[in-house]
Design an enzyme around this catalytic site. Structure first.
Site, PDB file in Angstrom:
ATOM      1  N   ARG A 568       7.671   1.479   0.450  1.00  0.00           N
ATOM      2  CA  ARG A 568       5.687   0.375   0.346  1.00  0.00           C
ATOM      3  C   ARG A 568       6.231  -0.552  -0.322  1.00  0.00           C
ATOM      4  NH1 ARG A 568       4.728   6.659   0.520  1.00  0.00           N
ATOM      5  NH2 ARG A 568       3.329   7.025   1.606  1.00  0.00           N
ATOM      6  N   GLU A 698      -1.987   5.344  12.188  1.00  0.00           N
ATOM      7  CA  GLU A 698      -2.730   6.011  11.252  1.00  0.00           C
ATOM      8  C   GLU A 698      -4.327   6.116  10.901  1.00  0.00           C
ATOM      9  OE1 GLU A 698      -1.738   4.578   7.181  1.00  0.00           O
ATOM     10  OE2 GLU A 698      -1.140   2.604   7.946  1.00  0.00           O
ATOM     11  N   ASN A 721      -1.545  10.796   5.953  1.00  0.00           N
ATOM     12  CA  ASN A 721      -1.926  10.844   5.432  1.00  0.00           C
ATOM     13  C   ASN A 721      -3.243  10.905   5.217  1.00  0.00           C
ATOM     14  OD1 ASN A 721       0.095  12.010   4.055  1.00  0.00           O
ATOM     15  ND2 ASN A 721       0.792   9.726   3.339  1.00  0.00           N
ATOM     16  N   ASP A 722      -3.118   8.855   6.249  1.00  0.00           N
ATOM     17  CA  ASP A 722      -4.638   8.527   6.735  1.00  0.00           C
ATOM     18  C   ASP A 722      -4.522   8.904   7.807  1.00  0.00           C
ATOM     19  OD1 ASP A 722      -5.445   6.203   4.643  1.00  0.00           O
ATOM     20  OD2 ASP A 722      -3.138   5.512   4.892  1.00  0.00           O
ATOM     21  N   ARG A 732      -9.219  10.837   1.312  1.00  0.00           N
ATOM     22  CA  ARG A 732      -7.883  11.697   0.801  1.00  0.00           C
ATOM     23  C   ARG A 732      -7.844  11.795  -0.752  1.00  0.00           C
ATOM     24  NH1 ARG A 732      -3.235   7.306   2.586  1.00  0.00           N
ATOM     25  NH2 ARG A 732      -1.889   8.063   0.972  1.00  0.00           N
ATOM     26  N   CYS A 769       5.868   9.460   8.861  1.00  0.00           N
ATOM     27  CA  CYS A 769       6.211   8.853   7.535  1.00  0.00           C
ATOM     28  C   CYS A 769       5.311   9.010   7.024  1.00  0.00           C
ATOM     29  CB  CYS A 769       6.319   7.429   7.334  1.00  0.00           C
ATOM     30  SG  CYS A 769       5.353   6.396   7.627  1.00  0.00           S
TER      31      CYS A 769
HETATM   32  C1  PEP Z   1       0.531   7.549   5.332  1.00  0.00           C
HETATM   33  O1  PEP Z   1      -1.154   7.389   5.824  1.00  0.00           O
HETATM   34  O2  PEP Z   1       0.568   8.447   5.605  1.00  0.00           O
HETATM   35  C2  PEP Z   1       1.473   6.505   4.946  1.00  0.00           C
HETATM   36  C3  PEP Z   1       2.563   6.899   5.316  1.00  0.00           C
HETATM   37  O3  PEP Z   1       0.617   6.044   4.922  1.00  0.00           O
HETATM   38  P1  PEP Z   1      -0.352   5.784   2.903  1.00  0.00           P
HETATM   39  O4  PEP Z   1       0.289   7.160   2.269  1.00  0.00           O
HETATM   40  O5  PEP Z   1       1.155   4.569   1.925  1.00  0.00           O
HETATM   41  O6  PEP Z   1      -1.183   5.286   2.959  1.00  0.00           O
HETATM   42 MG    MG Z   2      -1.381   5.525   4.915  1.00  0.00          MG
END
Ligand code: PEP
Ligand code: MG
Length: 836
Positions: A568, A698, A721-722, A732, A769
């Site tokens: 990142r 995402e 996550n997103d 989130r 990821c």
């Molecule tokens: C995600 O969104 O899952 C991701 C890996 O990116 P970030 O958490 O950096 O937004």
């Molecule tokens: Mg993300």
């Protein structure tokens, strides 16, 4: 000493009755001359006193003025002393402010506050003050300044006022800070005087501290009383507020009990210590001392107190803070050297600023509470300093605020908040409203063993960083976390999402045993971590690490990472105060490639926006930053950010290694085409090699059109996550919804299945990821869905590998099929039988 001066003050030398002056300046000069004559100061002090008037207001209130010299002229003070000029006719000090008693002060800051304490106490006694303004007897003035606080208050405090109502406390957790402050607000708004009595103890409900000191528990009977204007109605209204809070208090207690009753896997205390429930964000158990971190904005309520009490409180707070600063200076000098300790020395000196103390007392005399008055004085002076546009003075403003917060914590332990710099030496549990990703990134892991935040969500970037650092962490614990006493012992259970307070010795012993057991299992998994993740029927899954800096690579590889699946890069921007140059970026990317020694590295282009705000970029404020100009959307608008990054990446690739570039937050095909074209232009300019270009999936739209995106992307990596946030429409970071932001929701899993199917159309591989990849059960499901690469925080690798090695593909696929057909995340979770 001051005392001596005052006890000798029956002489007309120090107290001048019926003084005459042509105006304020003359009065000040006369006061100065008296101080010189008394041997308290050297000649020249009068000029210093006059000079102070042009920079600060020395009118204390109620007809009392306190001229004194400038701080820089302290050298002129030989010994502490005060002189009093009585002006029965009055001297206009400021327009509309008439001084009858002019108290000239020569003192260091300690004595200054003592004098102000006495004066502020006196100011409350209007009748006495009137008498002193006209008396012919200087001894009366000396006694008034010398005398001790009246003792009567305590005795009469336990009596009720005229109108009374009895009430049995029915808040299940008693009167804690939140309802107490609601009482305080109501009392302050009331026209009548109110009192709350429990047995022999009573409190003015306007004072939060006084209320909390009553220590009211459920079942206690208290008498609420009122006197003065409309006492009956005012009491009824106050009673209404008190009882009106019951429903919410009960509901909160029930919610907490429900959380407590939920079955938990893992550690449970032997006894029943107090518990605050939240959401688990980073696994593991940690025992430490609570350290509450200052939130960016501090809310100090204005709770007026008796002036004498207030003066004493301020004085004590200053004395204690000085001692605390001394200890800090000593400790820092020993650990880091005198140079680093100098910052705290400079801060400690600010405590001696008489203007600051005077301003605080003036505000108290105007009727404000001690904490509020101190906070205001600090903020006003800090504002003056920073408004001068001088960076050196602006830094002093920050120091002033910093040390000001220490004093506040001494005045009211409820405001006991710290900074990341003054973490206690013991293993500490960091408690904060929320932690910014950059705060988390710089945490001293030697000190911070656990984190508990009032807000935040399990997939916030701070939670991700906590997992990377291996710090057990609980988020969304609610505001009650912030009222924890600094220094208390707590256990953070990052698996169950709970914070246990003041555990017994037996609980501590059991928690320690649990930590040791966990550690043993971790060591066993780790022994196997170097082996690849091959299922029992021979399918190999690539396992990579999510790391951001080259210095983390060695650990990631040691954990069994086979490369980096997500670097990142926005953290390069977040961690430093300005935008890294192309050369700086090149050095970091190259460093990462070299640290990986030929293993694959996927660098994600900047993903700024959402919760990753970079102050020095000065981006416009958005109503909904997660739905705004974030990730690829920003890169497309800001070639000044995109181009140097791409140049740095291609320059790094030109020197060898296995580099791929990945773009975040892609929503549509045209975005990808434009970004790819820019990559190609820069690559050609630099004559660099072609590298794979992938995208994050995402945004649900990207998953839905993945078949079209796959034509233009070399690979996909799903950001669960997103994807969870956007698919479920749950911010989130929203603590209220944190437990529902579950990446195992069938909607999210079906979007991943669509992504795999879309990728297949063009023979692209799909990795994950996001956080789900690092959960052993999640990882098993993802592999069953057809994902062939998983990238996670290094610490998660051994357990994920162990889980996959114990599985076979048909079983994983069957599991995935069931999960896709499930109705809820809970149903999916129920499919987790441990191993496959
Ligand atoms: C995600 O969104 O899952 C991701 C890996 O990116 P970030 O958490 O950096 O937004
Ligand atoms: Mg993300």
């Amino acid at each position: 000493m001051l005392q001596e001066v005052l006890s000798a003050s029956a002489t007309d030398d120090l107290i001048r009755i019926n003084a005459r002056a042509t105006g304020k300046d003359d009065a000040i000069r006369q006061a100065g001359q008296l101080l010189v004559a008394a041997g308290c100061v050297a000649a020249g002090y009068e000029d210093s006193m006059l000079a102070r008037e042009s920079v600060a207001n020395t009118y204390l209130g109620a007809g009392v003025a306190i001229p004194h010299g400038l701080g820089e002229d302290k050298g002129l003070v030989r010994r502490d002393g005060i002189v009093v000029l009585q002006f029965p006719e009055g001297i206009e000090w400021n327009p509309g402010q008439i001084a009858h008693l002019v108290v000239g002060i020569a003192a260091n800051s300690d004595s200054h506050i003592t004098i102000l304490r006495r004066l502020t106490r006196l100011i409350q006694d209007e009748a006495r003050l009137k008498l002193l303004a006209t008396t012919n007897d200087p001894r009366l003035i000396a006694q008034a300044l010398h005398g001790d606080a009246p003792q009567a208050a305590a005795a009469e405090a336990a009596e009720d006022l005229a109108e009374t109502i009895d009430w049995v406390v029915d808040y299940p957790t008693g009167l804690h800070a939140r309802p107490a402050s609601a009482w305080g607000e109501a009392a302050k708004a009331s026209t009548a005087a109110l009192r709350v009595r429990h047995g022999a103890e009573s409190a003015d409900p306007r004072s939060l501290i006084a209320l909390l000191q009553l220590g009211l528990r459920a079942g206690d009977t208290v008498t609420l009383s009122a006197a003065g204007k409309d006492a009956k109605a005012a009491l009824a209204a106050f009673h209404g507020v008190v009882t009106g809070l019951t429903a919410r208090e009960k509901a909160d207690a029930e919610r907490a009990a429900e959380k407590a009753a939920k079955p938990v896997h893992g550690w449970t205390p032997v006894g029943a210590p107090q518990m605050i429930g939240g959401v688990s964000a980073s696994p593991g158990l940690a025992i430490g001392t609570v350290h509450v971190l200052a939130s960016a904005e501090l809310h100090v309520s204005d709770v007026p107190v008796d002036l004498a009490q207030g003066g004493a409180l301020l004085n004590d707070a200053l004395v204690r803070t000085r001692a605390q600063m001394k200890a800090l200076i000593d400790d820092t000098t020993r650990r880091l050297g005198a140079g680093d300790a100098a910052i705290f020395k400079a801060q400690a000196n600010l405590l001696d600023d008489t203007d600051l103390i005077t301003l605080t007392c003036q505000l108290m005399v105007e009727g404000h509470g001690v904490a509020w008055a101190w906070h205001q004085a600090v903020e006003r002076m800090a504002h003056q300093l920073s408004a001068l546009g001088n960076p050196v003075l602006a830094a002093r403003a920050a120091d002033l605020q910093d040390v000001g917060r220490r004093v506040l914590a001494q005045i009211d332990p409820g405001l006991s908040i710290g900074t990341l710099e003054d973490l206690p030496p013991a293993p500490c549990i960091l408690v904060a409203e929320d932690l910014s990703p950059s705060d988390t990134a710089v945490l001293d892991t030697n000190k911070v063993v656990g984190i508990a935040t009032a807000l935040g969500g399990p997939t916030s970037h701070s939670a991700i960083l906590a997992r990377t650092l291996g710090i057990p962490s609980v988020v969304a614990g609610g505001a009650q976390l912030l009222s924890l006493a600094a220094g208390a012992t707590a256990i953070v259970d990052g698996d169950a999402g709970r914070v246990w307070l003041n555990p017994s010795e037996a609980d501590l012993a059991s928690a320690r045993a649990w930590i040791a057991e966990r550690e043993a299992k971790r060591i066993a998994d780790e022994a196997e971590r170097g082996r690849p993740a091959i299922t029992t029927d021979g399918a190999q899954i690539a396992i990579a690490a999510n790391i951001n800096r080259p210095d983390q690579a060695a650990f990631a590889l040691a954990q069994g990472g086979e490369g980096v699946g997500l670097m990142r890069t926005e953290f390069l921007f977040l961690e430093q105060g300005d935008t890294p140059t192309e050369d700086e970026q090149f050095a970091i990317y190259r460093g990462m490639i070299e640290a990986l020694d030929g293993r694959p590295l996927i660098v994600r282009a900047l993903d700024i926006g959402g919760d990753k705000q970079v102050p020095h970029l000065d981006l416009p404020k958005e109503e909904n930053p997660f739905l705004g100009v974030r990730g690829a959307r920003l890169l497309l608008r800001r070639p000044d950010l995109l181009d140097p990054q791409l140049r740095a990446l291609y320059r790094a690739a030109a020197l060898g290694g296995d580099l791929s570039i990945m773009f975040p937050m892609i929503t549509s095909v045209p975005e990808l085409i434009t970004l790819r074209a820019r990559c190609e232009e820069i690559r050609a300019e630099l004559n660099a090699p072609v590298v794979p270009i992938g995208i994050m999936i995402e945004v649900p739209a990207a998953a839905v059109v993945s078949h079209a995106l796959a034509a233009h992307a070399d690979f996909f990596s799903v950001g669960t996550n997103d994807l969870t946030q956007y698919a479920l429409a749950i911010d989130r970071q929203n603590p209220e919804l944190a437990s529902e932001a579950d990446s195992l929701h069938p909607a999210v899993l079906n979007l991943i299945a669509m992504t795999v199917a879309g990728a297949k159309k063009h023979n692209r591989w799909v990795g994950v990821c996001g956080g789900l990849a690092g959960d052993p059960f999640g990882a098993a499901l993802l592999v069953g869905l057809g994902v062939t690469e998983l990238s996670m925080t290094p610490r998660d690798i051994p357990a994920v590998k162990a889980r996959l090695r114990a599985s076979d593909m048909p079983a994983l696929q069957a599991l995935a099929a069931k999960a896709l057909a499930a109705e809820t995340a809970a149903d999916v979770r129920a499919l987790n039988t441990g191993a496959l």
